[in-house]
Motif scaffolding. Structure first.
Motif, short mmCIF file in Angstrom:
data_model
loop_
_atom_site.label_atom_id
_atom_site.label_comp_id
_atom_site.label_asym_id
_atom_site.label_seq_id
_atom_site.Cartn_x
_atom_site.Cartn_y
_atom_site.Cartn_z
N TYR A 369 41.09 39.67 44.01
CA TYR A 369 41.98 39.61 42.58
C TYR A 369 43.27 39.70 43.05
O TYR A 369 43.83 40.60 43.87
N LYS A 370 44.31 39.49 42.23
CA LYS A 370 45.68 39.42 42.36
C LYS A 370 46.08 40.90 41.72
O LYS A 370 47.29 41.40 42.17
N VAL A 371 45.19 41.38 40.64
CA VAL A 371 45.74 42.68 40.03
C VAL A 371 44.45 43.27 39.37
O VAL A 371 43.33 42.55 39.49
N LEU A 434 36.58 49.93 35.45
CA LEU A 434 37.48 49.11 36.62
C LEU A 434 37.18 47.65 36.77
O LEU A 434 36.02 47.30 37.12
N ILE A 435 38.23 47.00 36.58
CA ILE A 435 38.30 45.76 36.38
C ILE A 435 39.35 45.12 37.30
O ILE A 435 40.36 45.16 37.66
N GLY A 436 39.10 43.78 37.91
CA GLY A 436 39.96 42.81 38.59
C GLY A 436 40.04 41.66 37.85
O GLY A 436 39.50 41.05 36.96
N THR A 442 45.00 38.83 31.55
CA THR A 442 43.56 38.61 31.50
C THR A 442 42.96 40.00 31.82
O THR A 442 41.63 39.83 31.22
N LEU A 443 43.52 40.81 32.41
CA LEU A 443 42.95 42.21 32.97
C LEU A 443 42.74 42.87 31.39
O LEU A 443 41.68 43.51 31.43
N GLU A 448 38.76 44.49 26.84
CA GLU A 448 38.32 44.29 25.38
C GLU A 448 36.96 43.68 25.33
O GLU A 448 35.98 44.21 24.82
N GLN A 449 36.56 42.75 26.43
CA GLN A 449 35.28 42.32 26.23
C GLN A 449 34.32 43.23 26.65
O GLN A 449 33.19 43.12 26.22
#
Length: 463
Positions: A369-371, A434-436, A442-443, A448-449
């Motif tokens: 991932y970029k972020v 914790l998300i990429g 988009t993060l 939220e999803q």
């Protein structure tokens, strides 16, 4: 006996002959496998450690049950040190490093264990120059005075404390926190005498859980007389600072200070509680460069060495002013997954390589991932009882929506929110997410999803 068998027997006798009886380890010959002891090692972090570069040649061993560090705010440091020393002394092999990725009391035990068992470590005095918040401010002011807010130490049990803070030049608003704290625990913004009365009541009730173990550690160090007088019962008052907050991650190896990354710390609107950490930082390059310069000055001045560290900063965009908030003497555990998602491995790579005396083998930009973000789902109740947490089906639904997400609830049914350890003074963090993603927008959408699928419910809400 064959020649091969005689050689094996001689090798075994030689290794036994040069075993150090104090540490229970072989000091002449080392196997290829390195043994690293990790204070408070849990399964989540062990899996990340196993994915580091070079981890195939490392055996990771836990020291001290993680529940004794994660699930409580009461720390019997002498007993913990005795337990760790007993296990290390009984270990029949090389002890190549002793590390930790947690704040107090883990960070402050590392120099003591490092000295006793002969592994790379910073000195206890250099560590306390960072972790004793008053001493740290004094030293910061010596080298970067324009980046340090006004501050004063005070005793919360002193009825005249507010007047003495005023005599030191501080006016409302200001912020107070213990001389030693972690996770924003017992930190308060003070806008009025009533706020100060409330804060000192809370501090008097709870500061003993910090001051007693911290004072034990202070007693192990050689401290200047003026610093020894400001013990773990004291607190720090300091000018309110603000702006865009971030954390600079760095390390020091053989005296060389190396800042290597900056992570943004985003708060919930209008409150002091963190909403999420995001890597890499979106701060302007010139601001990041200045923060790196300041970090080098401070860490060289205090003599910190052989360890990772992180420094929290604010950038006041309007005034173009950088403020140093505080120094932490370890990598930030909450950032581990951010680095893994963006760079390919956790920055525990830095912790391990420095502890072994190696040049850090940290990749950059090799992740999926970029972020990446570490989100804190919070509630702002005074107190409540948990009556529902996300089910397996809800969690599975969230993971289908956003693959590679890690969902880590911190509560269980029947638990009171006030039983959560290491919380700030304004909210409770119920779950870490914790998300990429490919970009920041988009993060946030992914978060939220995920949260739409997860249910937390409460009863017995306190007014």
């Amino acid at each position: 006996m064959s020649r091969a068998k005689r050689q094996r027997a001689l090798s075994i006798r030689t290794r036994r002959a040069f075993r150090d009886p104090r540490a229970g380890r072989n000091t002449r010959e080392r196997s290829v496998t390195k043994n690293i002891f990790v204070i408070g090692l849990n399964d989540y972090n062990l899996e990340k450690l196993k994915r580091l570069r070079g981890a195939d040649d490392i055996a990771f061993h836990g020291l001290i049950d993680p529940a004794a560090l994660y699930d409580t705010e009461v720390f019997d440091v002498p007993a913990m040190l005795a337990e760790a020393e007993e296990k290390l002394s009984a270990f029949d092999g090389s002890i190549d490093a002793i590390v930790g990725y947690m704040d107090f009391p883990v960070s402050t035990m590392l120099p003591i264990l490092g000295e006793k068992f002969g592994v790379r470590h910073t000195s206890l005095e250099a560590l306390l120059k960072c972790e004793h918040k008053y001493w740290s401010r004094v030293l910061q002011h010596e080298v970067i005075p324009e980046n340090v807010p006004a501050f004063a130490a005070f005793d919360p049990f002193d009825e005249g404390a507010l007047s003495k803070i005023g005599e030191a030049g501080l006016t409302f608003p200001f912020f107070v926190k213990p001389i030693k704290s972690s996770g924003s625990r017992l930190g308060f913004r003070i806008d009025s005498p009533e706020d100060f009365d409330y804060a000192t009541r809370r501090l008097r009730e709870d500061i003993g859980t910090i001051s007693e173990p911290f004072n034990f550690l202070l007693d192990q160090a050689n401290l200047p007389a003026d610093i020894r007088a400001i013990d773990g019962q004291y607190c720090l008052a300091e000018q309110v600072i603000g702006g865009r907050q971030c954390t600079l991650e760095g390390y020091v190896k053989d005296g060389k200070v190396v800042p290597y990354a900056i992570v943004d710390s985003v708060r919930y609107p209008q409150v002091l509680s963190f909403f999420y950490y995001m890597y890499p930082s979106k701060l302007p390059d010139k601001v990041q460069a200045k923060m790196r310069e300041l970090a080098v000055k401070v860490m060289e001045h205090v003599g910190f060495d052989q360890s990772g560290f992180n420094i929290e900063f604010f950038w006041d965009e309007v005034q173009d002013q950088i403020w140093l908030l505080e120094v932490n003497t370890r990598i930030a555990q909450a950032h581990c997954d951010l680095f893994e998602k963006v760079d390919g491995v956790s920055h525990q790579q830095i912790m391990v390589d420095v502890a072994l005396g190696n040049e850090p083998d940290m990749p950059w930009g090799e992740g999926k991932y970029k972020v990446a973000g570490h989100f804190f789902y919070r509630v702002f109740f005074i107190d409540a009882t948990i009556t529902q947490v996300p089910s397996e089906e809800e969690t599975a639904d969230a993971l289908r929506k956003v693959p590679d997400t890690i969902i880590r609830p911190q509560v269980h049914v029947g638990m009171r929110l006030s039983d959560l350890p290491e919380q700030d003074s304004y909210s409770y963090a119920l779950c870490y997410v914790l998300i990429g993603a490919s970009k920041q927008s988009t993060l946030l959408w992914n978060y939220e999803q995920v949260m739409k699928s997860l249910t937390f419910e409460f009863s017995d809400l306190a007014d």
